[in-house]
Design an enzyme around this catalytic site. Structure first.
Site, mmCIF file in Angstrom:
data_model
loop_
_atom_site.group_PDB
_atom_site.id
_atom_site.type_symbol
_atom_site.label_atom_id
_atom_site.label_comp_id
_atom_site.label_asym_id
_atom_site.label_seq_id
_atom_site.Cartn_x
_atom_site.Cartn_y
_atom_site.Cartn_z
ATOM 1 N N HIS A 37 -57.337 7.420 -7.438
ATOM 2 C CA HIS A 37 -56.428 8.279 -6.649
ATOM 3 C C HIS A 37 -56.571 8.011 -5.150
ATOM 4 C CE1 HIS A 37 -54.688 10.852 -9.855
ATOM 5 N NE2 HIS A 37 -55.782 10.514 -10.485
ATOM 6 N N THR A 38 -57.042 6.847 -4.822
ATOM 7 C CA THR A 38 -57.111 6.446 -3.418
ATOM 8 C C THR A 38 -55.923 5.564 -3.039
ATOM 9 O OG1 THR A 38 -58.571 4.683 -4.200
ATOM 10 C CG2 THR A 38 -59.616 6.565 -3.142
ATOM 11 N N ASP A 39 -55.264 4.939 -4.033
ATOM 12 C CA ASP A 39 -54.208 3.954 -3.712
ATOM 13 C C ASP A 39 -53.042 4.594 -2.958
ATOM 14 O OD1 ASP A 39 -53.362 5.311 -5.999
ATOM 15 O OD2 ASP A 39 -52.580 3.522 -7.019
ATOM 16 N N SER A 70 -40.233 -9.235 -27.884
ATOM 17 C CA SER A 70 -41.681 -9.018 -27.897
ATOM 18 C C SER A 70 -42.147 -8.765 -29.318
ATOM 19 C CB SER A 70 -42.023 -7.799 -27.032
ATOM 20 O OG SER A 70 -43.348 -7.372 -27.297
ATOM 21 N N GLY A 138 -51.306 1.913 -23.240
ATOM 22 C CA GLY A 138 -51.544 3.333 -22.997
ATOM 23 C C GLY A 138 -53.015 3.723 -22.972
ATOM 24 N N LEU A 141 -55.442 0.413 -19.505
ATOM 25 C CA LEU A 141 -55.819 -0.960 -19.159
ATOM 26 C C LEU A 141 -54.647 -1.735 -18.563
ATOM 27 C CD1 LEU A 141 -58.087 -1.818 -22.219
ATOM 28 C CD2 LEU A 141 -58.753 -0.929 -19.988
ATOM 29 N N SER A 144 -48.756 -2.706 -18.706
ATOM 30 C CA SER A 144 -47.509 -2.858 -17.939
ATOM 31 C C SER A 144 -47.664 -3.937 -16.866
ATOM 32 C CB SER A 144 -47.070 -1.523 -17.336
ATOM 33 O OG SER A 144 -48.081 -0.964 -16.530
ATOM 34 N N ASP A 188 -52.566 -2.234 -9.920
ATOM 35 C CA ASP A 188 -52.587 -2.921 -11.215
ATOM 36 C C ASP A 188 -52.028 -4.332 -11.092
ATOM 37 O OD1 ASP A 188 -53.367 -0.428 -11.955
ATOM 38 O OD2 ASP A 188 -51.639 0.000 -13.242
ATOM 39 N N TYR A 240 -50.497 14.835 -11.885
ATOM 40 C CA TYR A 240 -50.431 13.743 -10.911
ATOM 41 C C TYR A 240 -49.617 14.181 -9.695
ATOM 42 C CZ TYR A 240 -49.554 8.898 -9.303
ATOM 43 O OH TYR A 240 -49.463 7.740 -8.578
HETATM 44 P P1 ADP Z 1 -50.419 1.030 -19.614
HETATM 45 O O1 ADP Z 1 -51.516 1.933 -19.170
HETATM 46 O O2 ADP Z 1 -50.790 0.287 -20.855
HETATM 47 O O3 ADP Z 1 -49.929 0.138 -18.526
HETATM 48 P P2 ADP Z 1 -47.758 2.031 -19.316
HETATM 49 O O4 ADP Z 1 -47.073 3.218 -19.867
HETATM 50 O O5 ADP Z 1 -47.831 1.858 -17.859
HETATM 51 O O6 ADP Z 1 -49.215 1.983 -19.993
HETATM 52 O O7 ADP Z 1 -47.046 0.716 -19.880
HETATM 53 C C1 ADP Z 1 -46.895 0.543 -21.269
HETATM 54 C C2 ADP Z 1 -45.488 0.107 -21.588
HETATM 55 O O8 ADP Z 1 -45.283 -1.238 -21.125
HETATM 56 C C3 ADP Z 1 -45.199 0.050 -23.072
HETATM 57 O O9 ADP Z 1 -44.832 1.318 -23.579
HETATM 58 C C4 ADP Z 1 -44.056 -0.959 -23.122
HETATM 59 O O10 ADP Z 1 -42.849 -0.340 -22.754
HETATM 60 C C5 ADP Z 1 -44.432 -1.935 -22.015
HETATM 61 N N1 ADP Z 1 -45.187 -3.086 -22.546
HETATM 62 C C6 ADP Z 1 -46.450 -3.436 -22.234
HETATM 63 N N2 ADP Z 1 -46.809 -4.575 -22.866
HETATM 64 C C7 ADP Z 1 -45.755 -4.958 -23.629
HETATM 65 C C8 ADP Z 1 -45.488 -6.049 -24.526
HETATM 66 N N3 ADP Z 1 -46.403 -7.002 -24.794
HETATM 67 N N4 ADP Z 1 -44.278 -6.095 -25.123
HETATM 68 C C9 ADP Z 1 -43.349 -5.158 -24.876
HETATM 69 N N5 ADP Z 1 -43.537 -4.120 -24.040
HETATM 70 C C10 ADP Z 1 -44.714 -4.007 -23.416
HETATM 71 MG MG MG Z 2 -49.172 0.896 -16.656
#
Ligand code: ADP
Ligand code: MG
Length: 398
Positions: A37-39, A70, A138, A141, A144, A188, A240
């Site tokens: 929470h510093t960013d 995907s 989710g 890690l 996204s 990230d 948040y």
């Molecule tokens: P995280 O903490 O994993 O980044 P986010 O909610 O920020 O969680 O991002 C997750 C979302 O990113 C997934 O619900 C999907 O929409 C997308 N995503 C991540 N990796 C993939 C992948 N390999 N293929 C398709 N969508 C992906």
């Molecule tokens: Mg994310």
């Protein structure tokens, strides 16, 4: 490189196009070692890229269209490149959510190319992208940033844009903020683009100046354990927003642009000027910025074993001052530490997600078992516990 992920991306690409890809690119997820929470307060963070990656098999096509698919969702999504500007951000709801990440990166990179004087419509070819990933979604890690980073690296090479890694990280962030609609910082994406094996990225979120700092976990026989509580972020959106608002209020009361501009010496005056809750939110951010600086200095001077107490203090600050922990995170952290971890803290936005522990290699099984048993005893859902290793950022693999 994870052979299974590569093979899956190639197979998906072959199914889609019936020809060979131009190449394979990949980008990692990340763990934030310290600096939470510093960013968004213009402060400091210290994440590292991990050995879980998203791979993309990419190839050109000559009809000016972009298609993404995907292993998560095998229904391909296809649009004309020239339609991206109309879709993002205004009509993003027409695109299924996952596809907004890679299509959003393509959109942001075309804009960056135009800013650099490239005639995007004339010179940027159509493209097929097939993704496969072993980054858990989710779990905090940053799957996204991994899909954004892989897309950005592939398009930058195929389109010959010559953008540097910071520009690619900025395109990823723009995609996430405007094409997906998630108001995140740039930590990230910077970790996913700039990571190096056995190193962390010390990032100044105001200047975007990034230093690669050797972590030295392997030579010290230390492992970094991720303990995913599998608690989903039930209050994360409201919580948040409330935390961000408190930080802005605190900065306004102190008459500074951002909490980054305060030091621990300013805290007594802050306590006099603001209510208790606002003060404790401010104290977390100000002391956390200091802990990031201390962690980097301590690592360089004394090695990784010496940062354990900073990890512990970071957790206490998030639990007591920022109030974003949950019982599962506290139990994971306390149990890991009691079982011999050098240090432990929750990581990520809070209200669920994962905690990390720095653990002597020989103690990994004992710490893992202790945390699993403590969760069973408390009646909590079984956690996922695994090690991660500091790894390379986005790269071309084949
Ligand atoms: P995280 O903490 O994993 O980044 P986010 O909610 O920020 O969680 O991002 C997750 C979302 O990113 C997934 O619900 C999907 O929409 C997308 N995503 C991540 N990796 C993939 C992948 N390999 N293929 C398709 N969508 C992906
Ligand atoms: Mg994310």
């Amino acid at each position: 490189m994870n052979a299974a992920t590569d093979t899956a991306a190639r197979a998906l690409f072959a199914e889609l196009t019936a020809h060979e890809p131009t190449g394979l690119w990949s980008a990692p997820g990340r763990v934030n070692l310290i600096g939470e929470h510093t960013d968004y307060n213009d402060g400091f963070v210290f994440p590292f890229a991990i050995d879980f990656r998203t791979v993309v098999a990419a190839g050109t096509r000559d009809d000016g269209r972009i298609r993404v698919v995907s292993t998560f969702d095998q229904v391909p999504v296809e649009v004309a490149l020239d339609d991206l500007d109309a879709l993002f951000p205004a009509r993003r709801d027409e695109i299924v959510e996952w596809a907004r990440y890679p299509l959003g990166v393509a959109w942001a990179l075309r804009a960056a190319a135009r800013d650099a004087g490239v005639d995007a419509s004339a010179s940027l070819t159509g493209i097929d992208l097939a993704f496969s990933s072993d980054v858990p979604v989710g779990a905090g890690l940053s799957s996204s940033a991994a899909i954004e980073g892989a897309t950005a690296a592939a398009l930058n090479d195929i389109w010959g844009l010559g953008l540097d890694r910071v520009a690619l990280a900025q395109a990823g962030r723009r995609a996430e903020n405007e094409a997906v609609g998630a108001p995140t910082g740039i930590m990230d994406q910077m970790a996913a683009l700039l990571g190096e094996s056995d190193a962390g990225i010390f990032l100044d979120c105001r200047s975007l100046e990034a230093d690669v700092v050797e972590l030295g976990f392997a030579p010290a026989a230390l492992e970094l354990l991720v303990m995913d509580t599998r608690v989903t972020h039930a209050h994360s959106t409201g919580g948040y927003g409330e935390r961000r608002a408190a930080c802005e209020r605190g900065a306004a009361i102190m008459g500074v642009p951002a909490l980054r501009d305060l030091s621990v010496d300013d805290l007594p005056r802050a306590q006099e000027l603001m209510d208790d809750v606002t003060f404790r939110r401010v104290r977390h951010v100000v002391t956390e910025d200091q802990r990031v600086l201390d962690a980097v200095r301590t690592l360089r001077a004394e090695g990784p074993r010496a940062i354990g107490s900073l990890l512990d203090a970071s957790h206490a600050s998030m639990r007591d001052d920022f109030e974003i922990s949950v019982p599962e995170l506290d139990l994971a952290v306390d149990t890991a530490r009691a079982a011999g971890a050098v240090g432990a803290r929750m990581t990520g936005g809070g209200f669920g997600g994962a905690a990390i522990a720095l653990v002597d290699r020989g103690l990994v099984p004992a710490v893992t078992t202790a945390v699993e048993e403590a969760f069973a005893e408390a009646g909590f859902t079984a956690p996922h516990i695994f090690t991660v290793h500091p790894s390379d950022g986005a790269r071309r693999d084949a």
